[in-house]
Motif scaffolding. Structure first.
Motif, PDB file in Angstrom:
ATOM      1  N   ARG A 112      50.954  23.489  24.296  1.00  0.00           N
ATOM      2  CA  ARG A 112      50.538  22.647  25.419  1.00  0.00           C
ATOM      3  C   ARG A 112      50.590  21.178  24.995  1.00  0.00           C
ATOM      4  N   TYR A 160      42.578  12.362  15.349  1.00  0.00           N
ATOM      5  CA  TYR A 160      43.597  13.415  15.291  1.00  0.00           C
ATOM      6  C   TYR A 160      44.870  12.782  14.754  1.00  0.00           C
ATOM      7  N   TYR A 219      46.901  19.522  21.193  1.00  0.00           N
ATOM      8  CA  TYR A 219      45.674  19.960  20.531  1.00  0.00           C
ATOM      9  C   TYR A 219      45.817  21.421  20.152  1.00  0.00           C
ATOM     10  N   SER A 259      43.064  11.818  35.391  1.00  0.00           N
ATOM     11  CA  SER A 259      42.178  12.484  34.445  1.00  0.00           C
ATOM     12  C   SER A 259      42.958  13.592  33.743  1.00  0.00           C
ATOM     13  N   GLY A 260      42.854  13.626  32.425  1.00  0.00           N
ATOM     14  CA  GLY A 260      43.563  14.647  31.660  1.00  0.00           C
ATOM     15  C   GLY A 260      44.966  14.249  31.258  1.00  0.00           C
ATOM     16  N   SER A 261      45.382  13.020  31.591  1.00  0.00           N
ATOM     17  CA  SER A 261      46.766  12.623  31.291  1.00  0.00           C
ATOM     18  C   SER A 261      46.963  12.193  29.836  1.00  0.00           C
ATOM     19  N   GLY A 262      45.883  12.068  29.075  1.00  0.00           N
ATOM     20  CA  GLY A 262      46.049  11.771  27.650  1.00  0.00           C
ATOM     21  C   GLY A 262      45.641  10.362  27.233  1.00  0.00           C
ATOM     22  N   LYS A 263      44.905   9.669  28.080  1.00  0.00           N
ATOM     23  CA  LYS A 263      44.508   8.288  27.768  1.00  0.00           C
ATOM     24  C   LYS A 263      43.595   8.224  26.533  1.00  0.00           C
ATOM     25  N   SER A 264      42.569   9.062  26.548  1.00  0.00           N
ATOM     26  CA  SER A 264      41.655   9.061  25.394  1.00  0.00           C
ATOM     27  C   SER A 264      42.382   9.556  24.143  1.00  0.00           C
ATOM     28  N   THR A 265      43.319  10.486  24.353  1.00  0.00           N
ATOM     29  CA  THR A 265      44.090  11.016  23.228  1.00  0.00           C
ATOM     30  C   THR A 265      44.832   9.890  22.504  1.00  0.00           C
ATOM     31  N   GLN A 271      34.605   6.976  25.043  1.00  0.00           N
ATOM     32  CA  GLN A 271      34.194   7.242  26.428  1.00  0.00           C
ATOM     33  C   GLN A 271      32.712   7.619  26.473  1.00  0.00           C
TER      34      GLN A 271
HETATM   35  P1  ATP Z   1      39.899  11.309  31.539  1.00  0.00           P
HETATM   36  O1  ATP Z   1      40.396  10.245  32.464  1.00  0.00           O
HETATM   37  O2  ATP Z   1      39.279  12.442  32.280  1.00  0.00           O
HETATM   38  O3  ATP Z   1      39.014  10.779  30.460  1.00  0.00           O
HETATM   39  P2  ATP Z   1      42.121  11.469  29.640  1.00  0.00           P
HETATM   40  O4  ATP Z   1      43.370  10.916  30.209  1.00  0.00           O
HETATM   41  O5  ATP Z   1      41.342  10.592  28.727  1.00  0.00           O
HETATM   42  O6  ATP Z   1      41.197  11.981  30.850  1.00  0.00           O
HETATM   43  P3  ATP Z   1      42.295  13.245  27.356  1.00  0.00           P
HETATM   44  O7  ATP Z   1      40.862  13.275  26.957  1.00  0.00           O
HETATM   45  O8  ATP Z   1      43.210  12.435  26.523  1.00  0.00           O
HETATM   46  O9  ATP Z   1      42.468  12.828  28.895  1.00  0.00           O
HETATM   47  O10 ATP Z   1      42.784  14.745  27.384  1.00  0.00           O
HETATM   48  C1  ATP Z   1      44.096  15.107  27.708  1.00  0.00           C
HETATM   49  C2  ATP Z   1      44.187  16.620  27.759  1.00  0.00           C
HETATM   50  O11 ATP Z   1      43.931  17.149  26.474  1.00  0.00           O
HETATM   51  C3  ATP Z   1      43.180  17.273  28.702  1.00  0.00           C
HETATM   52  O12 ATP Z   1      43.845  18.227  29.489  1.00  0.00           O
HETATM   53  C4  ATP Z   1      42.182  17.934  27.799  1.00  0.00           C
HETATM   54  O13 ATP Z   1      41.769  19.143  28.329  1.00  0.00           O
HETATM   55  C5  ATP Z   1      42.934  18.158  26.524  1.00  0.00           C
HETATM   56  N1  ATP Z   1      42.039  17.987  25.361  1.00  0.00           N
HETATM   57  C6  ATP Z   1      41.326  16.885  25.074  1.00  0.00           C
HETATM   58  N2  ATP Z   1      40.634  17.030  23.926  1.00  0.00           N
HETATM   59  C7  ATP Z   1      40.915  18.270  23.482  1.00  0.00           C
HETATM   60  C8  ATP Z   1      40.514  19.015  22.336  1.00  0.00           C
HETATM   61  N3  ATP Z   1      39.698  18.510  21.425  1.00  0.00           N
HETATM   62  N4  ATP Z   1      41.022  20.271  22.218  1.00  0.00           N
HETATM   63  C9  ATP Z   1      41.859  20.784  23.125  1.00  0.00           C
HETATM   64  N5  ATP Z   1      42.277  20.117  24.226  1.00  0.00           N
HETATM   65  C10 ATP Z   1      41.818  18.884  24.407  1.00  0.00           C
END
Ligand code: ATP
Ligand code: MG
Length: 239
Positions: free
Chosen positions: A22, A59, A18, A44-50, A94
Motif C-alpha cells: 500500500r 520513518y 507503511y 485527509s490520508g493523502s500523505g501530508k504528515s508522512t 499534528q
Molecule cells: P490528515 O489530513 O488526515 O492528517 P495526512 O495527509 O496527514 O492526513 P498521513 O498521516 O500522512 O495523512 O497518512 C497517509 C496514509 O498513511 C493514511 O491512509 C494512513 O492511514 C496511513 N498511515 C499513517 N500512519 C501510518 C502508520 N504508522 N502505519 C500504517 N499506516 C499509516
C-alpha cells in the motif's frame, strides 16, 4: 555530521509504504527552495504528515527502492547523524505530546540552555502569558496527564514555542494552528513570520501542512498532493 547550510529540501521520486503493498507516496517529487515558505495541501490520508515524518526520520524510505530519497542541501537524510538532523529540523506535529512535568520544563526541553529571558520572550510571542499568569504556580505548574490538562490550542502553542526555541534551519508545521481561534491564530502567524525571517543571516525554510487558507495564502509555493503524487504546484494566485 550533517552540515545544513541553507535548508533546501528535495523529495526525489519518493515511494513509501507503511505496510507492504500500500503505497502512500508513489514517485513523489518536489523541491522546497532554501528560506521559502511552502504549503502542502491535499485530502485527509493523502500523505501530508508522512512527508514530515520522512523529513524528520520518524520513518525511512526502504533502501531497496533505488533512486528514491529525501535530501537536505543535497544530502540524503538517511546518511545524516540523527542527533544533528533533529537539531536542524524542528517539527510541530499534528498532535503534540506533553511531558508530565512543569510548563517550564516542557518548553526548555527544546533548548536546555535557554535563559529565563529567552523563555519569557517565547511565552509572550506565542501568547501563553495570560494562561501562565492565571495559574497558581505559573510556569512551574505541572501539565500533562497527571497534571493540569491544558487545551488543544494551548498545547499547540507550547509546541510552536518549542520549535521556535530550537532556531533550526528547517521547521515543519503540521496543522500547527488548527485549534486556535482566528484572532490568536493571526497573532501567532505574525510572530512566526517575524521569527522565521530573522535567523542570523538566513531565513528559515518552513513547510506548512494546513487546511485553512489564511495560514498559507502568503506561501511562496503550494504543493497539492493527490494519490501519492504532486498533482499541482504553484502560488495561491496561480492555483
Ligand atoms: P490528515 O489530513 O488526515 O492528517 P495526512 O495527509 O496527514 O492526513 P498521513 O498521516 O500522512 O495523512 O497518512 C497517509 C496514509 O498513511 C493514511 O491512509 C494512513 O492511514 C496511513 N498511515 C499513517 N500512519 C501510518 C502508520 N504508522 N502505519 C500504517 N499506516 C499509516
Ligand atoms: Mg496529517
Amino acid at each position: 555530521p550533517i552540515k545544513i547550510n541553507d535548508g533546501e529540501i528535495k523529495f526525489n521520486n519518493v515511494t513509501f509504504s507503511y505496510t507492504e503493498g500500500r503505497k502512500i507516496l508513489d514517485n513523489c517529487s518536489f523541491t522546497i527552495p532554501a528560506g521559502q515558505k511552502v504549503a502542502i495541501v491535499g485530502p485527509s490520508g493523502s500523505g501530508k504528515s508522512t512527508i514530515l515524518r520522512l523529513l524528520f526520520r520518524f520513518y525511512d524510505i526502504d533502501p531497496k527502492i533505488k533512486n528514491s530519497s529525501v535530501l537536505i542541501d543535497g544530502q540524503d537524510v538517511r546518511d545524516v547523524d540523527l542527533d544533528s538532523l533533529r537539531r536542524e529540523v524542528a517539527v510541530v506535529p499534528q498532535d503534540t505530546p506533553l511531558f508530565n512535568s512543569s510548563l517550564l520544563e516542557n518548553l526548555r526541553y527544546a533548548k536546555p540552555s535557554a535563559s529565563d529571558d529567552e523563555i519569557n520572550d517565547i511565552i509572550y510571542q506565542v501568547k501563553l502569558d495570560t494562561l501562565i499568569k492565571s495559574l497558581p504556580e505559573g510556569v512551574h505548574t505541572i501539565v500533562g496527564e497527571r497534571g493540569l490538562m491544558i487545551s488543544g490550542g494551548e498545547k499547540q502553542r507550547v509546541a510552536i514555542a518549542r520549535a521556535v526555541l530550537k532556531n533550526s534551519a528547517i521547521i515543519g508545521l503540521d496543522e500547527a494552528t488548527s485549534a486556535l481561534d482566528t484572532h490568536t491564530e493571526q497573532q501567532i502567524l505574525n510572530t512566526l513570520k517575524d521569527v522565521l525571517g530573522s535567523r542570523t543571516g538566513k531565513k528559515t525554510t518552513s513547510i506548512w501542512v494546513a487546511h485553512r487558507l489564511r495560514t498559507i495564502v502568503d506561501a511562496d509555493k503550494i504543493i497539492v498532493l493527490r494519490e501519492g503524487k504532486v498533482a499541482e504546484e504553484g502560488t495561491h494566485r496561480e492555483l
